[in-house]
Design an enzyme around this catalytic site. Structure first.
Site, short mmCIF file in Angstrom:
data_model
loop_
_atom_site.label_atom_id
_atom_site.label_comp_id
_atom_site.label_asym_id
_atom_site.label_seq_id
_atom_site.Cartn_x
_atom_site.Cartn_y
_atom_site.Cartn_z
N HIS A 43 50.91 63.02 35.04
CA HIS A 43 50.25 64.04 34.21
C HIS A 43 49.28 63.31 33.29
O HIS A 43 49.57 62.25 32.76
CB HIS A 43 51.29 64.81 33.41
CG HIS A 43 50.69 65.71 32.38
ND1 HIS A 43 49.64 66.55 32.66
CD2 HIS A 43 50.98 65.88 31.06
CE1 HIS A 43 49.31 67.21 31.55
NE2 HIS A 43 50.11 66.82 30.58
N CYS A 56 52.74 71.89 30.90
CA CYS A 56 52.12 70.75 31.59
C CYS A 56 52.96 70.23 32.76
O CYS A 56 52.46 69.49 33.60
CB CYS A 56 51.85 69.61 30.61
SG CYS A 56 50.68 70.08 29.33
N ASN A 61 43.23 66.65 29.01
CA ASN A 61 44.51 67.18 29.48
C ASN A 61 44.29 68.59 30.01
O ASN A 61 44.04 69.52 29.25
CB ASN A 61 45.50 67.17 28.30
CG ASN A 61 46.88 67.66 28.68
OD1 ASN A 61 47.08 68.21 29.77
ND2 ASN A 61 47.84 67.46 27.80
O1 UT7 Z 1 50.48 67.59 27.87
C1 UT7 Z 1 51.66 67.80 27.17
C2 UT7 Z 1 52.15 66.57 26.62
N1 UT7 Z 1 51.33 66.17 25.49
C3 UT7 Z 1 51.29 64.90 25.19
O2 UT7 Z 1 51.84 64.10 25.88
C4 UT7 Z 1 50.60 64.51 23.91
C5 UT7 Z 1 51.38 63.42 23.26
N2 UT7 Z 1 50.82 62.96 22.01
C6 UT7 Z 1 49.69 62.25 21.93
O3 UT7 Z 1 49.03 62.03 22.92
C7 UT7 Z 1 49.30 61.66 20.60
O4 UT7 Z 1 50.38 61.82 19.70
C8 UT7 Z 1 48.02 62.26 19.98
C9 UT7 Z 1 46.82 61.82 20.77
C10 UT7 Z 1 48.13 63.79 19.97
C11 UT7 Z 1 47.84 61.77 18.54
O5 UT7 Z 1 47.82 60.35 18.52
P1 UT7 Z 1 48.71 59.56 17.46
O6 UT7 Z 1 48.40 58.14 17.65
O7 UT7 Z 1 50.13 60.00 17.68
O8 UT7 Z 1 48.12 60.06 16.11
P2 UT7 Z 1 48.85 60.83 14.91
O9 UT7 Z 1 49.14 62.23 15.31
O10 UT7 Z 1 49.99 59.99 14.46
O11 UT7 Z 1 47.72 60.84 13.84
C12 UT7 Z 1 47.23 59.64 13.26
C13 UT7 Z 1 46.14 59.98 12.29
C14 UT7 Z 1 46.51 61.10 11.32
O12 UT7 Z 1 45.98 60.78 10.07
P3 UT7 Z 1 46.95 60.16 8.94
O13 UT7 Z 1 48.02 61.17 8.73
O14 UT7 Z 1 47.44 58.86 9.51
O15 UT7 Z 1 46.01 60.00 7.79
C15 UT7 Z 1 45.80 62.29 11.89
O16 UT7 Z 1 45.46 63.24 10.89
O17 UT7 Z 1 44.97 60.44 13.00
C16 UT7 Z 1 44.54 61.68 12.45
N3 UT7 Z 1 43.92 62.46 13.51
C17 UT7 Z 1 42.63 62.34 13.85
N4 UT7 Z 1 41.64 61.59 13.35
C18 UT7 Z 1 40.43 61.69 13.93
C19 UT7 Z 1 44.52 63.38 14.33
N5 UT7 Z 1 43.60 63.86 15.19
C20 UT7 Z 1 42.44 63.23 14.91
C21 UT7 Z 1 41.14 63.31 15.47
N6 UT7 Z 1 40.18 62.51 14.94
N7 UT7 Z 1 40.85 64.13 16.51
#
Ligand code: UT7
Length: 316
Positions: A243, A116, A273
């Site tokens: 980005h 990215c 993204n």
């Molecule tokens: O381009 C390269 C750079 N990439 C980035 O900068 C990405 C950086 N990371 C992010 O943008 C975020 O971490 C995400 C958008 C990927 C995830 O958001 P988050 O607030 O960090 O969520 P999380 O990974 O901590 O997940 C929270 C919960 C989990 O459930 P539990 O374990 O709390 O029960 C996940 O299983 O959300 C769940 N979850 C979803 N739920 C519904 C993960 N994906 C989904 C989904 N729909 N699509």
């Protein structure tokens, strides 16, 4: 005197197929919701490449638009640099394919792999080559078909990405253009964190929370570095073109720089993204709709797999 490299034109290309969050969830039977995706990422929809549509096709389309805006013929281009993590093939490079699609036979062409952060890396390399006199007019392109490396059963990653390409024409400054151009680029990498965002056996895997944590701190420090290197203050920035991975990261950077939201270019809501394509796609939108104007100081920054991260400052 060493000439600066000027961003003389921008262009973007997005595939025709648009899927909003609900349609994506329905199509792949994902246990997710429009509300979750919007709240956690700001994404509403993404464009997906048609079967057979390749990174080089999209890159060439974006490049044609950038050349048209710059009023420059393909025959004047002597370098094509494509940042991509989803090349058409290992070789020939996607850049060489773009060269052929545009009918360019002079100069050189190569790809850059920095995930990215690819566009910032490519801009930095092209800027250095223009200033060193190795080329005079470069096409700097980010082009990605991430839809081909996603696990469509993994709701934690497949909802986050989209396909597309963005391009800029970077040419040596001419007389009377002093002050314009790329001021500086700042690149970083730390391979110790390679496993938090990687492609394994052709499939993207990401520890989102880990990447998020690195993103906020590393982007904050690299933008400080870029400003300090030029003796500039946050208040000198006219536009932040970040980005486009997550609206929460974009908002955090805007707040850190003290910029009102209307000075931050956002495309993640419509594009998701698009990896290396995201910055030039956002740039293309904001220059074409008249937001970014001649003389504006633009800060670009990004982070991605590697980890790699970087920032660039340019005066339009
Ligand atoms: O381009 C390269 C750079 N990439 C980035 O900068 C990405 C950086 N990371 C992010 O943008 C975020 O971490 C995400 C958008 C990927 C995830 O958001 P988050 O607030 O960090 O969520 P999380 O990974 O901590 O997940 C929270 C919960 C989990 O459930 P539990 O374990 O709390 O029960 C996940 O299983 O959300 C769940 N979850 C979803 N739920 C519904 C993960 N994906 C989904 C989904 N729909 N699509």
């Amino acid at each position: 005197m060493i000439p600066r490299a000027i961003i003389a034109g921008t262009g973007g290309y997005l595939p025709e197929l648009v899927l909003d969050n609900d349609s994506l969830a329905a199509k792949y039977g994902l246990d997710t919701s429009d509300a979750w995706i919007r709240e956690r990422t700001g994404i509403r929809q993404r464009h997906l490449a048609a079967p057979g549509e390749k990174a080089s096709d999209m890159a060439a389309a974006a490049a044609r638009a950038a050349l048209a805006q710059a009023g420059i013929e393909a025959s004047s281009v002597d370098a094509v640099i494509v940042a991509t993590a989803t090349p058409d093939s290992v070789f020939p490079s996607t850049a060489v394919r773009v060269q052929a699609l545009l009918g360019i036979t002079q100069g050189f062409a190569f790809d850059i792999a920095a995930a990215c952060t690819g566009f910032v890396y490519a801009l930095s390399v092209a800027d250095a080559m223009v200033r060193a006199g190795q080329c005079r007019c470069a096409l700097v392109i980010g082009a990605e078909v991430f839809s081909r490396i996603l696990d469509w059963t993994d709701r934690g990653t497949c909802v986050l990405f989209g396909d597309g390409a963005g391009a800029v024409v970077l040419r040596a400054a001419e007389e009377g253009e002093a002050g314009r151009g790329v001021l500086s680029c700042h690149l970083h990498a730390d391979g110790r964190h390679g496993d938090i965002l990687q492609v394994e056996e052709g499939i993207l895997k990401m520890s989102g929370r880990e990447v998020f944590r690195h993103a906020v701190s590393k982007l904050a420090s690299v933008v400080d570095e870029a400003l300090a290197a030029n003796g500039l203050a946050k208040s000198d920035i006219a536009w932040l073109v970040p980005h486009q991975a997550n609206l929460r990261i974009i908002d955090a950077m805007g707040r850190k720089l003290g910029l009102p939201p209307e000075r931050v270019v956002v495309a993640v809501d419509r594009h998701a993204n698009t990896s290396a394509a995201s910055i030039p796609l956002a740039l293309a939108e904001a220059t074409r709709d008249g937001r970014i104007a001649r003389g504006d100081l633009v800060l670009m920054e990004g982070i991605g797999g590697g980890l790699t991260w970087g920032a660039a400052l340019a005066r339009f």
